[in-house]
Design a protein around this motif. Sequence first.
Motif, PDB file in Angstrom:
ATOM      1  N   GLY A 103       0.835  -1.204   0.000  1.00 61.33           N
ATOM      2  CA  GLY A 103       0.000   0.000   0.000  1.00 61.33           C
ATOM      3  C   GLY A 103       0.865   1.247   0.000  1.00 61.33           C
ATOM      4  N   LEU A 149       4.176  -4.719   5.961  1.00 60.99           N
ATOM      5  CA  LEU A 149       3.579  -3.390   5.731  1.00 60.99           C
ATOM      6  C   LEU A 149       2.083  -3.509   5.507  1.00 60.99           C
ATOM      7  N   PRO A 155      -2.611  -2.535  10.482  1.00 65.62           N
ATOM      8  CA  PRO A 155      -2.355  -3.005  11.851  1.00 65.62           C
ATOM      9  C   PRO A 155      -3.134  -4.260  12.240  1.00 65.62           C
ATOM     10  N   GLU A 168      -1.130 -11.769  12.409  1.00 64.48           N
ATOM     11  CA  GLU A 168      -1.268 -12.957  11.542  1.00 64.48           C
ATOM     12  C   GLU A 168      -0.109 -13.023  10.530  1.00 64.48           C
ATOM     13  N   ASP A 193      -1.465   4.570  16.318  1.00 63.06           N
ATOM     14  CA  ASP A 193      -0.901   4.945  15.024  1.00 63.06           C
ATOM     15  C   ASP A 193       0.331   5.839  15.182  1.00 63.06           C
ATOM     16  N   TYR A 210       5.925   6.535  17.708  1.00 63.15           N
ATOM     17  CA  TYR A 210       7.045   7.459  17.470  1.00 63.15           C
ATOM     18  C   TYR A 210       7.430   8.190  18.769  1.00 63.15           C
TER      19      TYR A 210
HETATM   20  N1  LIG Z   1       1.073   5.514   5.083  1.00 60.82           N
HETATM   21  C1  LIG Z   1       2.043   6.016   5.825  1.00 60.82           C
HETATM   22  O1  LIG Z   1       2.518   7.158   5.605  1.00 60.82           O
HETATM   23  C2  LIG Z   1       2.634   5.210   6.953  1.00 60.82           C
HETATM   24  C3  LIG Z   1       3.718   5.745   7.607  1.00 60.82           C
HETATM   25  C4  LIG Z   1       4.326   5.002   8.593  1.00 60.82           C
HETATM   26  C5  LIG Z   1       3.836   3.769   8.923  1.00 60.82           C
HETATM   27  N2  LIG Z   1       2.747   3.258   8.307  1.00 60.82           N
HETATM   28  C6  LIG Z   1       2.267   1.931   8.737  1.00 60.82           C
HETATM   29  O2  LIG Z   1       2.469   1.010   7.674  1.00 60.82           O
HETATM   30  C7  LIG Z   1       1.402   0.055   7.645  1.00 60.82           C
HETATM   31  C8  LIG Z   1       0.735   0.104   6.284  1.00 60.82           C
HETATM   32  O3  LIG Z   1       0.229   1.411   6.089  1.00 60.82           O
HETATM   33  P1  LIG Z   1      -0.241   1.895   4.636  1.00 60.82           P
HETATM   34  O4  LIG Z   1      -0.578   3.317   4.786  1.00 60.82           O
HETATM   35  O5  LIG Z   1       0.750   1.478   3.622  1.00 60.82           O
HETATM   36  O6  LIG Z   1      -1.596   1.030   4.478  1.00 60.82           O
HETATM   37  P2  LIG Z   1      -2.407   0.746   3.132  1.00 60.82           P
HETATM   38  O7  LIG Z   1      -3.813   0.469   3.540  1.00 60.82           O
HETATM   39  O8  LIG Z   1      -2.140   1.789   2.116  1.00 60.82           O
HETATM   40  O9  LIG Z   1      -1.717  -0.619   2.592  1.00 60.82           O
HETATM   41  C9  LIG Z   1      -1.816  -1.854   3.259  1.00 60.82           C
HETATM   42  C10 LIG Z   1      -1.629  -2.978   2.236  1.00 60.82           C
HETATM   43  O10 LIG Z   1      -1.620  -4.223   2.943  1.00 60.82           O
HETATM   44  C11 LIG Z   1      -2.407  -5.155   2.202  1.00 60.82           C
HETATM   45  N3  LIG Z   1      -2.896  -6.167   3.146  1.00 60.82           N
HETATM   46  C12 LIG Z   1      -3.819  -6.009   4.129  1.00 60.82           C
HETATM   47  N4  LIG Z   1      -3.976  -7.159   4.813  1.00 60.82           N
HETATM   48  C13 LIG Z   1      -3.130  -8.064   4.256  1.00 60.82           C
HETATM   49  C14 LIG Z   1      -2.829  -9.422   4.539  1.00 60.82           C
HETATM   50  N5  LIG Z   1      -3.441 -10.083   5.529  1.00 60.82           N
HETATM   51  N6  LIG Z   1      -1.911 -10.039   3.773  1.00 60.82           N
HETATM   52  C15 LIG Z   1      -1.290  -9.386   2.762  1.00 60.82           C
HETATM   53  N7  LIG Z   1      -1.543  -8.098   2.444  1.00 60.82           N
HETATM   54  C16 LIG Z   1      -2.444  -7.437   3.197  1.00 60.82           C
HETATM   55  C17 LIG Z   1      -3.510  -4.329   1.565  1.00 60.82           C
HETATM   56  O11 LIG Z   1      -4.073  -4.990   0.440  1.00 60.82           O
HETATM   57  C18 LIG Z   1      -2.744  -3.051   1.192  1.00 60.82           C
HETATM   58  O12 LIG Z   1      -2.185  -3.130  -0.094  1.00 60.82           O
HETATM   59  C19 LIG Z   1       0.476   0.400   8.803  1.00 60.82           C
HETATM   60  O13 LIG Z   1       0.822  -0.375   9.916  1.00 60.82           O
HETATM   61  C20 LIG Z   1       0.789   1.866   9.070  1.00 60.82           C
HETATM   62  O14 LIG Z   1       0.560   2.238  10.421  1.00 60.82           O
HETATM   63  C21 LIG Z   1       2.142   3.937   7.310  1.00 60.82           C
END
Ligand SMILES: NC(=O)c1ccc[n+]([C@@H]2O[C@H](COP(=O)([O-])OP(=O)(O)OC[C@H]3O[C@@H](n4cnc5c(N)ncnc54)[C@H](O)[C@@H]3O)[C@@H](O)[C@H]2O)c1
Length: 373
Positions: free
Chosen positions: A13, A71, A74, A79, A177, A181
């Motif tokens: 994502g 990634l 949460p 899992e 979330d 940090y």
């Molecule tokens: N977006 C940000 O700027 C950011 C910054 C720092 C940390 N994070 C952390 O990174 C993580 C992901 O955030 P994001 O914004 O990229 O989320 P997102 O929703 O954009 O992407 C998550 C991806 O994970 C996939 N997914 C979900 N469940 C799954 C599973 N069981 N098996 C395989 N794939 C699965 C989804 O299809 C999706 O493509 C979160 O924990 C978030 O807190 C995000």
Amino acid sequence: MSDNLGVGIIGCGNISAAYLQLAPLLKGYDIVAVADINMDNANARADEFGVRANTVEDLLASDDIDLVINLTIPAAHLEVSKAVLQAGKHVYSEKPFVLSLAEAQELGEVARANKVRIGSAPDTFMGASHQLARSLIDDGTIGTVTSGTAIVMSHGMEHWHPNPDFFFLKGGGPILDLGPYYICNLVQMLGPVQKVTSFTGAASATRTISNGPREGEAVPVETPTTIHALLSFESGAIITLLASWDVWTNDHPIMELYGTEGTMNVPDPNFFGGELSVTERDGEAVTKSWDHPFGIPNFEDVHANYRGAGLADMALSILAGTPHRCNDDLATHVVEVMTAVLEAGETGQVMNMKTTCDRPATLGPEQAKALLA
Ligand SMILES: NC(=O)c1ccc[n+]([C@@H]2O[C@H](COP(=O)([O-])OP(=O)(O)OC[C@H]3O[C@@H](n4cnc5c(N)ncnc54)[C@H](O)[C@@H]3O)[C@@H](O)[C@H]2O)c1
């Protein structure tokens, strides 16, 4: 042939782009494949960055992958990380590591049984400003830290994330979330937390997405979006932590530490860099800086972003057989602090921590340079 660890990503994502973009900056690992429950997302990232797209199952069975970056959202962290560890691979999870102390302890047991390691974001505490803060505290520049404030308040997150649902469900909210940090940085500077309490609330039962294809859609709010917490550290320091997504504007400093000899203004631990100042007793605030590679702006030319530094440190530590900084004990303690803050908000209790951890090792300029390719 590279001596680096072969790395796969599960979850293609939003944030996966930053990991793929920044990986060539760092030593110790090569990202070779990506996977997602939604193969369209995996294929898109694979095409963009010239890596292999796998199903999750195939990625976990791949011999060229030693470590997987989790990634996913949460709610899927437990899992997915468990499946990685059971496949005999190390895991590095985005924050929040998991959603309860029991989940963290379960993963710790699976890692030990499979003789593999756990790492978890955030790694921003390894940034130039936060390492400088740590070094000045350790040098006694502001004396003994007795109290402080940490403030993370905005009107997030539905205005920028195209699928903000998870932010407002159990496992989201500003504490789980963004709390990692702030709490992680406090722990690296001050040591472990002993007890916490809090009051929590939410300004509204739904939020309306104001960005992307789902603009106008309402998403339910099922977790507190305003949290006022008190953290009492083993060191004796008392910190007030205010976290909210119900605040339009505020002028509070992000993080201030009050010591017996002065005050330190620490920049936002959501970032690696930023301006740090120290006021000795009742003197003038003096900006402090040092020549540390993780403070040099490198991302969109405006800020220092070395996301992946914690992973590079973990990969190099695995190769060398030494401890890594973003480790299981630290991640587990931070999860306990965050979930105890939320439980205290529900029950009105003071929660005594069951876990503790060592402060992660410092990362001075030379040690940071050693992580860069
Ligand atoms: N977006 C940000 O700027 C950011 C910054 C720092 C940390 N994070 C952390 O990174 C993580 C992901 O955030 P994001 O914004 O990229 O989320 P997102 O929703 O954009 O992407 C998550 C991806 O994970 C996939 N997914 C979900 N469940 C799954 C599973 N069981 N098996 C395989 N794939 C699965 C989804 O299809 C999706 O493509 C979160 O924990 C978030 O807190 C995000």
